[in-house]
Design a protein around this motif. Structure first.
Motif, PDB file in Angstrom:
ATOM      1  N   LYS A  77       0.821  -1.213   0.000  1.00  0.00           N
ATOM      2  CA  LYS A  77       0.000   0.000   0.000  1.00  0.00           C
ATOM      3  C   LYS A  77       0.854   1.261   0.000  1.00  0.00           C
ATOM      4  N   GLU A  78       1.961   1.244   0.729  1.00  0.00           N
ATOM      5  CA  GLU A  78       2.828   2.415   0.791  1.00  0.00           C
ATOM      6  C   GLU A  78       3.402   2.740  -0.589  1.00  0.00           C
ATOM      7  N   GLU A  79       3.756   1.727  -1.363  1.00  0.00           N
ATOM      8  CA  GLU A  79       4.276   1.971  -2.717  1.00  0.00           C
ATOM      9  C   GLU A  79       3.192   2.563  -3.613  1.00  0.00           C
ATOM     10  N   TYR A  80       1.950   2.087  -3.458  1.00  0.00           N
ATOM     11  CA  TYR A  80       0.838   2.669  -4.214  1.00  0.00           C
ATOM     12  C   TYR A  80       0.701   4.154  -3.863  1.00  0.00           C
ATOM     13  N   GLU A  81       0.694   4.463  -2.563  1.00  0.00           N
ATOM     14  CA  GLU A  81       0.536   5.848  -2.123  1.00  0.00           C
ATOM     15  C   GLU A  81       1.699   6.715  -2.593  1.00  0.00           C
ATOM     16  N   GLU A  82       2.908   6.180  -2.598  1.00  0.00           N
ATOM     17  CA  GLU A  82       4.068   6.921  -3.098  1.00  0.00           C
ATOM     18  C   GLU A  82       3.919   7.207  -4.589  1.00  0.00           C
ATOM     19  N   ALA A  83       3.433   6.230  -5.360  1.00  0.00           N
ATOM     20  CA  ALA A  83       3.229   6.438  -6.794  1.00  0.00           C
ATOM     21  C   ALA A  83       2.193   7.530  -7.042  1.00  0.00           C
ATOM     22  N   LEU A  84       1.126   7.515  -6.255  1.00  0.00           N
ATOM     23  CA  LEU A  84       0.090   8.545  -6.381  1.00  0.00           C
ATOM     24  C   LEU A  84       0.665   9.922  -6.049  1.00  0.00           C
ATOM     25  N   GLU A  85       1.373  10.025  -4.956  1.00  0.00           N
ATOM     26  CA  GLU A  85       1.982  11.303  -4.573  1.00  0.00           C
ATOM     27  C   GLU A  85       2.970  11.781  -5.636  1.00  0.00           C
ATOM     28  N   TYR A  86       3.744  10.872  -6.187  1.00  0.00           N
ATOM     29  CA  TYR A  86       4.721  11.215  -7.215  1.00  0.00           C
ATOM     30  C   TYR A  86       4.020  11.739  -8.470  1.00  0.00           C
ATOM     31  N   ALA A  87       2.954  11.052  -8.897  1.00  0.00           N
ATOM     32  CA  ALA A  87       2.206  11.492 -10.080  1.00  0.00           C
ATOM     33  C   ALA A  87       1.624  12.886  -9.861  1.00  0.00           C
ATOM     34  N   GLN A  88       1.133  13.147  -8.652  1.00  0.00           N
ATOM     35  CA  GLN A  88       0.594  14.469  -8.340  1.00  0.00           C
ATOM     36  C   GLN A  88       1.697  15.519  -8.316  1.00  0.00           C
ATOM     37  N   LYS A  89       2.827  15.191  -7.712  1.00  0.00           N
ATOM     38  CA  LYS A  89       3.947  16.130  -7.628  1.00  0.00           C
ATOM     39  C   LYS A  89       4.481  16.479  -9.017  1.00  0.00           C
ATOM     40  N   GLU A  90       4.557  15.472  -9.889  1.00  0.00           N
ATOM     41  CA  GLU A  90       5.063  15.690 -11.252  1.00  0.00           C
ATOM     42  C   GLU A  90       4.003  16.288 -12.179  1.00  0.00           C
ATOM     43  N   GLU A  91       2.797  16.473 -11.638  1.00  0.00           N
ATOM     44  CA  GLU A  91       1.662  17.018 -12.394  1.00  0.00           C
ATOM     45  C   GLU A  91       1.382  16.210 -13.661  1.00  0.00           C
ATOM     46  N   LEU A  92       1.449  14.888 -13.519  1.00  0.00           N
ATOM     47  CA  LEU A  92       1.110  14.025 -14.633  1.00  0.00           C
ATOM     48  C   LEU A  92      -0.392  14.081 -14.861  1.00  0.00           C
ATOM     49  N   PRO A  93      -0.831  13.942 -16.099  1.00  0.00           N
ATOM     50  CA  PRO A  93      -2.263  14.075 -16.382  1.00  0.00           C
ATOM     51  C   PRO A  93      -3.064  12.851 -15.917  1.00  0.00           C
ATOM     52  N   PHE A  94      -4.057  13.113 -15.087  1.00  0.00           N
ATOM     53  CA  PHE A  94      -4.947  12.065 -14.614  1.00  0.00           C
ATOM     54  C   PHE A  94      -6.104  11.911 -15.596  1.00  0.00           C
ATOM     55  N   PHE A  95      -6.402  10.669 -15.944  1.00  0.00           N
ATOM     56  CA  PHE A  95      -7.608  10.385 -16.711  1.00  0.00           C
ATOM     57  C   PHE A  95      -8.773  10.215 -15.742  1.00  0.00           C
ATOM     58  N   HIS A  96      -8.483   9.615 -14.598  1.00  0.00           N
ATOM     59  CA  HIS A  96      -9.482   9.471 -13.539  1.00  0.00           C
ATOM     60  C   HIS A  96      -8.770   9.598 -12.202  1.00  0.00           C
ATOM     61  N   LYS A  97      -9.280  10.469 -11.375  1.00  0.00           N
ATOM     62  CA  LYS A  97      -8.692  10.708 -10.049  1.00  0.00           C
ATOM     63  C   LYS A  97      -8.783   9.447  -9.188  1.00  0.00           C
ATOM     64  N   PRO A  98      -8.031   9.409  -8.099  1.00  0.00           N
ATOM     65  CA  PRO A  98      -8.072   8.243  -7.205  1.00  0.00           C
ATOM     66  C   PRO A  98      -9.495   7.918  -6.751  1.00  0.00           C
ATOM     67  N   MET A  99      -9.777   6.612  -6.713  1.00  0.00           N
ATOM     68  CA  MET A  99     -11.103   6.144  -6.301  1.00  0.00           C
ATOM     69  C   MET A  99     -10.961   4.757  -5.684  1.00  0.00           C
ATOM     70  N   VAL A 100     -12.027   4.304  -5.077  1.00  0.00           N
ATOM     71  CA  VAL A 100     -12.096   2.949  -4.540  1.00  0.00           C
ATOM     72  C   VAL A 100     -13.113   2.195  -5.388  1.00  0.00           C
ATOM     73  N   ARG A 101     -12.710   1.010  -5.864  1.00  0.00           N
ATOM     74  CA  ARG A 101     -13.623   0.172  -6.654  1.00  0.00           C
ATOM     75  C   ARG A 101     -14.034  -1.035  -5.833  1.00  0.00           C
ATOM     76  N   PHE A 102     -15.238  -1.501  -6.052  1.00  0.00           N
ATOM     77  CA  PHE A 102     -15.785  -2.692  -5.399  1.00  0.00           C
ATOM     78  C   PHE A 102     -15.749  -2.579  -3.875  1.00  0.00           C
ATOM     79  N   GLU A 103     -16.098  -1.398  -3.387  1.00  0.00           N
ATOM     80  CA  GLU A 103     -16.061  -1.136  -1.947  1.00  0.00           C
ATOM     81  C   GLU A 103     -16.880  -2.165  -1.171  1.00  0.00           C
ATOM     82  N   GLY A 104     -16.269  -2.665  -0.094  1.00  0.00           N
ATOM     83  CA  GLY A 104     -16.923  -3.625   0.775  1.00  0.00           C
ATOM     84  C   GLY A 104     -16.854  -5.067   0.302  1.00  0.00           C
ATOM     85  N   ARG A 105     -16.277  -5.291  -0.880  1.00  0.00           N
ATOM     86  CA  ARG A 105     -16.157  -6.655  -1.396  1.00  0.00           C
ATOM     87  C   ARG A 105     -14.705  -7.121  -1.264  1.00  0.00           C
ATOM     88  N   GLN A 106     -14.483  -8.398  -1.417  1.00  0.00           N
ATOM     89  CA  GLN A 106     -13.126  -8.936  -1.293  1.00  0.00           C
ATOM     90  C   GLN A 106     -12.183  -8.293  -2.299  1.00  0.00           C
TER      91      GLN A 106
END
Length: 132
Positions: A75-104
């Motif tokens: 999870k920490e590597e995912y969060e670091e990648a997200l922070e890095y993409a934001q810092k570098e101002e890379l273009p997002f096609f879709h902002k961070p979200m949660v999919r299949f909430e509450g499911r396995q």
């Protein structure tokens, strides 16, 4: 499960080599080779080749069914990648979200879009058994 003696290879179109190199290097990918008609990157340990093909660009990309990316097992590597993409101002096609909430298969995800409208997904499953 992945064996360490194998490298996944993906070839995708690009419309301009310079902007492609700029995007993928900002993403943290290492440029491995460059030719007049393509560039090859170390994409998080796998190989992505961007072939100059300006007539084959998807003008209206959609997240599904065509995209590629990385599934983080940490999870920490995912969060670091997200922070890095934001810092570098890379273009997002879709902002961070949660999919299949509450499911396995619940997972955190975000999508970037490269200069040739290729979509890249980055995700993290709370239950690592769902990664495959």
């Amino acid at each position: 499960m992945r064996e360490t003696n194998k490298v996944f290879h993906l070839a995708i179109p690009c419309k301009d080599l310079d902007e492609t190199v700029d995007f993928y290097e900002k993403l943290g990918c290492k440029l491995a080779r460059r030719y007049d008609d393509r560039v090859t990157f170390d994409f998080f340990g796998d190989q992505v080749v961007c072939h100059l093909s300006p007539d084959n660009i998807d003008e209206k990309p959609k997240m599904y069914p065509r995209h590629f990316g990385i599934t983080f097992l940490d999870k920490e590597e995912y969060e670091e990648a997200l922070e890095y993409a934001q810092k570098e101002e890379l273009p997002f096609f879709h902002k961070p979200m949660v999919r299949f909430e509450g499911r396995q298969e619940e997972h955190m995800t975000f999508f970037l879009i490269d200069p040739a409208n290729n979509l890249l997904e980055f995700k993290y499953y709370h239950d690592s058994s769902m990664a495959y």
